[in-house]
Design an enzyme around this catalytic site. Structure first.
Site, PDB file in Angstrom:
ATOM      1  N   SER A 185       0.825  -1.198   0.000  1.00  0.00           N
ATOM      2  CA  SER A 185       0.000   0.000   0.000  1.00  0.00           C
ATOM      3  C   SER A 185       0.869   1.262   0.000  1.00  0.00           C
ATOM      4  O   SER A 185       1.590   1.507  -0.962  1.00  0.00           O
ATOM      5  CB  SER A 185      -0.957  -0.035   1.194  1.00  0.00           C
ATOM      6  N   ASP A 201      -7.883  -4.991  -6.756  1.00  0.00           N
ATOM      7  CA  ASP A 201      -7.703  -3.821  -5.900  1.00  0.00           C
ATOM      8  C   ASP A 201      -7.979  -2.541  -6.681  1.00  0.00           C
ATOM      9  O   ASP A 201      -7.582  -2.418  -7.836  1.00  0.00           O
ATOM     10  CB  ASP A 201      -6.271  -3.801  -5.361  1.00  0.00           C
ATOM     11  N   CYS A 221      -4.657   0.780  -4.881  1.00  0.00           N
ATOM     12  CA  CYS A 221      -3.354   0.874  -5.558  1.00  0.00           C
ATOM     13  C   CYS A 221      -3.371  -0.208  -6.628  1.00  0.00           C
ATOM     14  O   CYS A 221      -2.777  -1.279  -6.463  1.00  0.00           O
ATOM     15  CB  CYS A 221      -2.205   0.668  -4.584  1.00  0.00           C
ATOM     16  N   HIS A 236      -6.489  -5.923  -2.486  1.00  0.00           N
ATOM     17  CA  HIS A 236      -5.347  -5.138  -2.021  1.00  0.00           C
ATOM     18  C   HIS A 236      -4.342  -5.983  -1.241  1.00  0.00           C
ATOM     19  O   HIS A 236      -3.140  -5.825  -1.391  1.00  0.00           O
ATOM     20  CB  HIS A 236      -5.881  -4.006  -1.139  1.00  0.00           C
ATOM     21  N   GLU A 237      -4.846  -6.878  -0.409  1.00  0.00           N
ATOM     22  CA  GLU A 237      -3.986  -7.692   0.458  1.00  0.00           C
ATOM     23  C   GLU A 237      -3.769  -9.056  -0.212  1.00  0.00           C
ATOM     24  O   GLU A 237      -4.408 -10.056   0.149  1.00  0.00           O
ATOM     25  CB  GLU A 237      -4.623  -7.857   1.834  1.00  0.00           C
TER      26      GLU A 237
END
Length: 656
Positions: A234, A453, A456, A511-512
């Site tokens: 991130s 995501d 980002c 994202h993760e």
């Protein structure tokens, strides 16, 4: 027969218990080591016996304490202590020969405990928020800027409203107010914006001093392999390049004799790999990716309509728009604040204004209008994934005692975030140049992006990879996309790689990435560390091949042609310590006392089916509230992946 009670009424019955447990007691059983270099630095630590329960695998948690004045050798006035939390896990296999990895989440001001507990750490917290289970795909991590997570400058007691996010300091002698489901008390870092890192460059200085103390003086780390890798996520798209480049700059100064620090700051840190997971690296390069991700992505999801999409593009490219504002920020900063230290108020204001405009007009139409999750376009809001059970666990009294911490944990610190935003840290220049510097000095760079995501997103990650200007830029551009072979039957994504630089798009991940695709993330990480190609893990990437070339992938020049199907929706539940998982109606039910809560989970048909052992049977029981496990911040980790050791530095909760 099932009985129900309002949350407020239930909590009244345990008010006495809460009064005893809300503020952590002074840690006991802590080993204290004064620096052998006479610098005034100290290391304090314990062996917690938590989370990593694999037989024979040790872990250590503690602090590196840096006294006031430590940063004076960089010309930075620092009249406060920096107490950086770390959690160090040995590798599960052959720890003596394992390289060391440092994990950091972003924010800025977010705790790396999030990544450790939901992505790539040794354990996951169960739904009861009181027990853990081993993570078979652990990376065995660190916490950054001071006042993040469990790092602190000085301690104070506060109240916190989970719904309004209002935080108020309790003065000495002031009576402790009664708590309820959304009003908590706890001990935290000071929340003084003058005693935390003001921007990424400042944070790098504090982390470097932490590393000088830890790597030279921590007794639990005796490797034969002294390589150090950094993995981050991130806002780590800025942390990673800036921190790693700063470390390498210091290495070179130490080697050539131009660094004039004291004896305890002469340790060369042998850097090997920088991995960035869904990182926001360069604003100028990545802003065009937001309109595309919102309107024309590989999942066929039109999260905004054509008119909104056109407005986002107009805000980006029109005269005086986002692009022009960032260029103005960068032209001023290059002259008046080239080190990005926040020393010029005009530069700070111009850069902050650029970020505010671009966020509101280019990025946020998606967040305001789509109804979809910021970190996963495939999910509607609110989304409960990754599950936030760790928030309560980290503030359980037995966990606090085992870790030896004198304060309550918090997920993110708005004061740290504000300190970064106040100098316009986001749109400033230098991040891609830092990556080029690392590659020119033989340090590997691995960029890994989940393709669902938005925050980002992978389009921006790809643009960043193509924007790195270094010796092998053309060879990297010429490399095609190859499938990432995870096992005999599964392709986990697509990768472009030439030598030490790789860009990977991971399928079906938000994202993760490690939370969504743990095996794929682990394989990519392992291959990058051990000089194997990301696509197959079978080819050496460190040696030149025919005609002096390094290994490079071959295949299509574009990955957009590989399409995906939208995923099913997660079964929704509300965890009251993370109100982003809750609907407005659920939050209202907690506030007015009509909700039934077990283990911080609102009891309804969804949560009963998901967690029957926790909420699905028996009488409702009061949930003792931990001292404020929500938004303040943590920093850093060290983990282990079969063959690597991990250091979690909650300490880049760098107080500066």
């Amino acid at each position: 027969m099932v009985s129900f009670c309002g949350v407020a009424a239930c909590l009244l019955t345990v008010a006495g218990h809460l009064a005893q447990a809300q503020f952590p007691p002074k840690p006991e059983g802590v080993t204290v080591l004064e620096s052998k270099f006479g610098s005034g630095a100290r290391i304090t630590y314990k062996e917690p016996g938590l989370c990593e329960t694999t037989e024979g695998v040790k872990s250590y948690a503690g602090y590196v304490h840096l006294p006031p004045g430590t940063l004076r050798d960089f010309g930075v006035e620092q009249d406060y202590p920096i107490n950086t939390f770390f959690w160090f896990f040995e590798a599960r296999k052959d720890p003596e020969n394992a390289p060391l990895g440092i994990w950091m989440n972003g924010g800025p001001g977010s705790s790396s405990m999030f990544g450790m507990m939901t992505e790539n750490g040794p354990c996951f917290v169960n739904a009861d928020s009181n027990s853990t289970r081993l993570n078979p795909h652990s990376w065995n991590n660190e916490d950054q800027p001071v006042q993040v997570g469990l790092s602190y400058d000085t301690l104070a007691n506060f109240t916190r409203n989970l719904v309004t996010d209002e935080i108020t300091k309790l003065e000495p002698g002031e009576p402790i107010p009664e708590q309820n489901a959304t009003f908590l008390v706890g001990t935290y870092a000071s929340r003084n914006m003058n005693t935390t890192a003001h921007g990424t460059r400042h944070a790098a200085m504090a982390l470097w001093h932490f590393a000088q103390v830890w790597f030279q003086e921590f007794p639990g780390y005796h490797p034969r392999n002294n390589k150090i890798s950094i993995a981050t996520e991130s806002y780590g798209g800025r942390y990673g390049p800036a921190f790693t480049a700063f470390f390498e700059e210091q290495n070179q100064k130490i080697k050539n004799g131009t660094w004039k620090g004291h004896e305890g700051t002469m340790h060369v840190l042998h850097l090997d790999t920088l991995m960035i997971v869904n990182g926001c690296i360069d604003r100028l390069v990545q802003w065009p990716a937001y309109p595309q991700m919102a309107y024309n992505n590989t999942y066929g999801i039109e999260a905004v309509n054509a008119s909104i999409h056109a407005g986002m593009l107009d805000a980006l490219y029109r005269d005086g728009g986002c692009r022009d504002k960032i260029n103005h920020c960068r032209s001023l900063s290059s002259v008046s604040d080239p080190e990005n230290l926040g020393i010029n108020s005009t530069v700070n204001d111009v850069c902050k204004d650029a970020e505010t405009f671009c966020s509101n007009d280019v990025r946020d139409p998606y967040t305001k209008l789509s109804g979809r999750n910021y970190y996963d376009i495939g999910q509607l809001d609110p989304s409960p994934f990754p599950a936030p059970f760790y928030m309560a666990w980290l503030n359980q009294p037995h966990v606090q005692a085992a870790l030896g911490v004198p304060l309550n944990w918090t997920q993110s610190n708005d004061v740290v975030s504000t300190a970064f935003r106040a100098i316009g840290d986001y749109p400033r220049p230098g991040w891609l140049e830092n990556l080029a510097f690392l590659l020119e000095n033989g340090i590997k760079v691995s960029l890994v992006y989940g393709d669902r995501d938005y925050a980002c997103n992978w389009f921006g990650g790809e643009l960043s990879s193509l924007g790195i200007n270094y010796t092998d830029t053309q060879e990297f551009h010429n490399a095609g996309y190859a499938g990432i072979q995870i096992n005999s039957s599964y392709i986990g994504g697509q990768v472009r790689q030439y030598g030490n630089l790789s860009f990977a798009r991971v399928y079906e991940a938000g994202h993760e990435v490690p939370s969504y695709q743990p095996e794929t993330a682990l394989q990519i990480f392992h291959r990058a560390l051990f000089n194997k190609d990301i696509a197959t893990g079978t080819k050496d990437t460190s040696s030149r091949m025919d005609r002096g070339k390094f290994y490079g992938t071959s295949g299509p020049a574009d990955s957009f042609g590989f399409k995906n199907e939208p995923p099913p929706q997660h079964v929704h539940f509300c965890h009251i310590l993370d109100t982003s998982t809750c609907t407005k109606e659920q939050i209202q039910s907690v506030e007015n006392g009509t909700a039934t809560i077990r283990s911080w989970i609102i009891v309804d048909s969804n949560s009963t089916s998901l967690f029957p052992e926790v909420v699905g049977s028996g009488e409702p029981t009061p949930t003792p509230m931990p001292g404020g496990a929500t938004t303040l911040s943590a920093h850093g980790y060290l983990y282990d992946v079969t063959l690597w050791v991990v250091l979690l530095v909650s300490a880049i909760e760098l107080v500066m």
